[in-house]
Scaffold this active site. Sequence first.
Site: not given
Length: 194
Positions: A113, A142
């Site tokens: 992440d 992202k």
Amino acid sequence: MPANSSPWFMGIPRLKCPPNTPSRSAMKLEEAWHVFLTSKQREETLRPRMQAVDLGAAPGGWTWQLVRRGIQVIAVDNGSIAPMVMESGLVKHQTLDAFGYIPLHPVDWMVCDIVEQPRRIAQLAAQWIAKKWCQHCIFNLKLPMKKRYDEIQLCKALILAILAKTKIPYRLVFKQLYHDREEVTGYLSSKQPL
Ligand SMILES: C[S@@+](CC[C@H](N)C(=O)[O-])C[C@H]1O[C@@H](n2cnc3c(N)ncnc32)[C@H](O)[C@@H]1O
């Protein structure tokens, strides 16, 4: 298309945030497991005493999701991991750079992440599967403000190119999750669970 539709009414997951979870990011991993795996596959692939590496783990929401299932986790991050997660006794915290981290032995899961360029994360995920460091991988991309679709296509092509050099069969899927609209989540697996 039915095959590509959400398992939830109106696409809104009714998932409960685990009590005392160290971060709301924990919901993303829970949703990803529900989106990418059937309940039978979850039972098969998320079992106690399995092993996982969480790259970019702090403050520990994703690690906590793994720990709740009895999975042992190596949490890689320079940031600190919440005490309640460490107190589980199932977590080893490594303050290292995820991009240089090599596991001592293969693990069942790698989750990632990290806020980084999507293509770097895509290459990292592909490397973990290509080198057989893990069997299943969930990673977040992202996305940039512009040309998001192009970026995803580029990431997909990078992963396919890396895995084409191996004889490893794999499954690769991407999904934009309800719990994070600015990201796309990928699931890459060399082992197709039952
Ligand atoms: C969005 S946060 C992760 C949140 C976590 N998944 C959770 O549920 O609590 C991203 C983390 O990646 C870490 N990070 C960024 N670059 C990294 C790198 N090169 N190696 C390891 N960790 C990194 C940051 O320190 C930060 O804690």
